[in-house]
Scaffold this active site. Structure first.
Site, PDB file in Angstrom:
ATOM      1  CD  GLU A 120     -47.154  -4.728 -28.134  1.00 39.85           C
ATOM      2  OE1 GLU A 120     -48.046  -5.524 -28.490  1.00 39.85           O
ATOM      3  OE2 GLU A 120     -46.019  -4.724 -28.633  1.00 39.85           O
ATOM      4  CD  GLU A 181     -43.892  -5.516 -34.806  1.00 40.49           C
ATOM      5  OE1 GLU A 181     -43.317  -4.734 -34.039  1.00 40.49           O
ATOM      6  OE2 GLU A 181     -44.837  -6.221 -34.459  1.00 40.49           O
TER       7      GLU A 181
END
Length: 259
Positions: A120, A181
């Site tokens: 994250e 991602e």
């Protein structure tokens, strides 16, 4: 109006190419201060809307792991554990980290939670929110996204906040792309390794996420962070570099004990 906007966008596009931490070219031209303000606004709203966990163990573990990771990059980061059984976590521009109690219940050990938090934080370090906002502004919305920053309660403002990657649960779904991602995976696994966490546990984490999603509605973390077979393959390819960083961290005495 479009005639006035076009020259501005052309100028921005010509001067807005930067390089991400992994060496990828990015289109990023929204002011970082505005993106950070969007993150701060979103995080403040979440703290008002969602219950915050007072569990001392959950808070100690999460802050210990997040602290070890963010020390590698510097800055003051706010970490909040939200009382929510869905396995989810996120990091926002403006140095904000949120972890659900459901994620703490899902992971096996400190290294797997470090993989989640590192991933994250990787999105923030790579300016993925700014990149998405810049692309949206250039392709679809013109200058209206910038105007939305000052009006976060409007429909367009919510769309702008959605670019931050908080997720569908908050009514603003705009998932990161596969490129983002993959990049966050690499940045995150290197970050956790530099902090002294075992990067090999990242593979176990994603395998566990896949198993937890089988035969039922995908976990929220998986729905906003799509997992593919290539994710684990990419991590395995990158693992020798991450393990080298891990060994250097261990030799330097970085051995977190957050469990």
């Amino acid at each position: 109006m479009r005639k006035k906007i076009f020259p501005v966008l052309v100028t921005c596009l010509l001067s807005a190419c930067i390089t991400s931490p992994t060496g990828r070219s990015q289109l990023v031209f929204m002011p970082e201060a505005q993106i950070d303000q969007m993150g701060l606004q979103a995080f403040d709203d979440l703290k008002k809307q969602k219950p915050i966990s007072t569990d001392s163990k959950y808070n100690q573990v999460t802050n210990c792991i997040a602290g070890a990771i963010t020390r590698e990059i510097g800055g003051n980061w706010e970490v909040v554990v939200f009382k929510d059984n869905t396995p989810n976590a996120f990091a926002l521009p403006g140095n904000k980290i949120g972890v659900h109690t459901g994620m703490l219940q899902l992971v096996y050990n400190q290294d797997q939670l470090a993989a989640v938090i590192g991933h994250e934080v990787g999105h923030v370090l790579a300016k993925h929110s700014n990149e998405r906002a810049s692309q949206e502004m250039a392709v679809n919305q013109g200058l209206s996204v910038i105007q939305a920053v000052s009006q976060p309660q409007t429909a367009l403002g919510q769309t702008a906040l959605g670019m931050l990657g908080v997720g569908a649960q908050y009514g603003i779904l705009m998932p990161y792309s596969r490129t983002h991602e993959s990049e966050a995976d690499v940045i995150g696994v290197d970050l956790m390794a530099k902090a002294g966490f075992d990067p090999q546990q990242s593979i176990g984490l994603w395998q566990k996420m896949e198993r937890a999603s089988q035969g039922q509605q995908p976990l929220e973390f998986m729905s906003t962070h799509p997992s593919h077979a290539t994710r684990i393959q990419d991590l395995e390819k990158h693992m020798p570099q991450a393990m080298s960083l891990f060994q250097q961290a261990q030799a330097a005495g970085k051995q977190p004990h957050c469990n």
